[in-house]
Design an enzyme around this catalytic site. Structure first.
Site, PDB file in Angstrom:
ATOM      1  N   SER A  61      38.729  28.981  29.657  1.00  0.00           N
ATOM      2  CA  SER A  61      37.470  29.414  30.276  1.00  0.00           C
ATOM      3  C   SER A  61      36.707  28.312  30.983  1.00  0.00           C
ATOM      4  O   SER A  61      35.673  28.604  31.611  1.00  0.00           O
ATOM      5  CB  SER A  61      36.571  30.065  29.228  1.00  0.00           C
ATOM      6  N   LYS A  64      35.776  29.055  34.502  1.00  0.00           N
ATOM      7  CA  LYS A  64      34.583  29.775  34.948  1.00  0.00           C
ATOM      8  C   LYS A  64      33.583  28.875  35.667  1.00  0.00           C
ATOM      9  O   LYS A  64      32.704  29.381  36.382  1.00  0.00           O
ATOM     10  CB  LYS A  64      33.940  30.487  33.772  1.00  0.00           C
ATOM     11  N   SER A 116      30.827  32.973  27.875  1.00  0.00           N
ATOM     12  CA  SER A 116      32.182  32.882  28.409  1.00  0.00           C
ATOM     13  C   SER A 116      32.815  34.264  28.573  1.00  0.00           C
ATOM     14  O   SER A 116      33.986  34.473  28.270  1.00  0.00           O
ATOM     15  CB  SER A 116      33.056  32.003  27.503  1.00  0.00           C
ATOM     16  N   LYS A 219      30.985  23.288  29.360  1.00  0.00           N
ATOM     17  CA  LYS A 219      31.769  24.517  29.200  1.00  0.00           C
ATOM     18  C   LYS A 219      32.917  24.325  28.212  1.00  0.00           C
ATOM     19  O   LYS A 219      33.619  23.324  28.256  1.00  0.00           O
ATOM     20  CB  LYS A 219      32.334  24.950  30.556  1.00  0.00           C
TER      21      LYS A 219
END
Length: 379
Positions: A61, A64, A116, A219
């Site tokens: 993720s 993203k 997420s 992240k």
């Protein structure tokens, strides 16, 4: 007129107090269990530690970050997105979007970055790609090429495992630094929760936001192929450290190892006085029997320095001065270098005033000097 200048060079130890506190920083980078990592000073781009940092690996993720960057280039935060069937069908980490539901780009970005949410990422991609996920992914890859992310290729907007979907610790760090330049991204990735449409309460997967002081984001990511991964930024006094850690065996191990990397990186820097007022950097001869003139820094200069590196001072000053001299008069310069990089430069000024003697004083000095020379010759 001043005489020819004197150039001096000296190696400068960082303040003793800073060095005394620096024992952890002088050690090697901590051992971690991840597949790859990189630790970097965001301001200078200096890589402090790396391990397989260019190896192409799944990043889950963390993808993203690019999804959001591309979406915000082509859509406004207040734009309304109608959820299509493909986004509604996405599984794993989601906010349970339904087909036909309407949310703003702002809410979908928050969902993608805080919780997420895969369905939020796909909804953004469908909106910007005008219904085409492949078109949006092509935009992601074009953006990666423009940013110089040479170890990166995307296949989807959510980061779920797919052949040919990869990046590296080096590229992920660069991507995070660029994403953090966007104010809304920077504000969002440091939030632990948020509330959006449908009475949805978002909760972060970034455990370090609760446990690591001054963490700025950014992240996390986890899939079977990627393992437990994260790219994070933390602020110290005068420095921001980024650390990317990919492919850890567990969530707890990732948190522990990333904490050690960030703390180690921050500990390598201190704010130190690299130029000190009142310190004599050079002396210049003064005529008519006056004692030598001390040249001092006019003001202090504080800089962020690495405690395990020696700084170099270069002083430019006259060998002798002409009178009169006024206290505070600029007569030279000190420059401090960290390697080849100029860290600080400050003028050197006269520490005291020296008036020019009158005619009688000058004649008397010449007479005394002549008498001294004659006595020396006779004896």
């Amino acid at each position: 007129m001043a005489s020819p200048t004197l150039r001096l060079e000296a190696r400068l130890a960082v303040a003793a107090a800073a060095l005394a506190l620096a024992a952890p920083a002088l050690a090697a980078a901590p051992h971690v269990e991840g597949r790859a990592y990189l630790v970097e000073n965001a301001a200078t781009g200096e890589v402090l530690a790396r391990y397989h940092s260019s190896e192409r690996v799944p990043i889950a993720s963390i993808t993203k970050l690019m999804t959001v960057l591309v979406a915000l280039e082509h859509a406004r935060l207040d734009d309304v997105v109608t959820v299509a069937s493909q986004a509604a069908a996405v599984g794993e980490s989601t906010i349970d979007l339904s087909r036909g539901e309407r949310l703003t780009v702002r809410e979908l970005v928050e969902a993608a970055l805080i919780q997420s949410a895969n369905d939020a990422a796909v909804a953004l991609a469908e909106h910007v790609g005008h219904g085409s996920i492949p078109a949006f992914v092509a935009m992601m890859n074009a953006k990666a090429r423009r940013l110089g992310l040479t170890d990166t290729h995307f296949v989807n907007p959510d980061g779920l495992d797919a052949a040919g979907h990869y990046s590296s610790a080096r590229d992920v760090t660069r991507l995070a630094e660029i994403a953090m330049r966007v104010p809304f991204v920077r504000q969002t990735v440091r939030r632990t929760d948020a509330e959006i449409s449908g009475n949805r309460r978002l909760h972060t997967w970034n455990d370090l936001l609760y446990t690591f002081p001054h963490l700025l984001g950014v992240k996390t990511g986890h899939t079977t192929a990627a393992g437990w991964s994260e790219v994070a930024a933390a602020a110290g006094r005068g420095v921001t450290i980024y650390a990317a850690l990919l492919g850890e065996p567990s969530r707890s191990q990732r948190n522990e190892d990333l904490t050690e990397l960030l703390a180690w990186g921050l500990a390598r820097y201190r704010v130190a006085a690299v130029v000190r007022p009142g310190r004599t950097y050079a002396t210049a001869l003064a005529p008519y029997g006056r004692r030598p003139l001390a040249l001092v820094a006019a003001r202090p200069l504080l800089r962020v320095v690495r405690v395990d590196r020696t700084l170099v001072e270069r002083v430019t000053a006259p060998r002798a001065v002409s009178l009169p001299i006024v206290k505070g008069q600029k007569l030279g310069e000190v420059r401090v270098f960290a390697g080849k990089r100029l860290l600080a430069a400050a003028p050197l000024v006269a520490a005291r005033s020296i008036p020019r003697p009158g005619l009688g004083g000058r004649v008397g000095w010449y007479f005394r000097r002549a008498a001294h020379n004659m006595w020396t010759w006779i004896s």
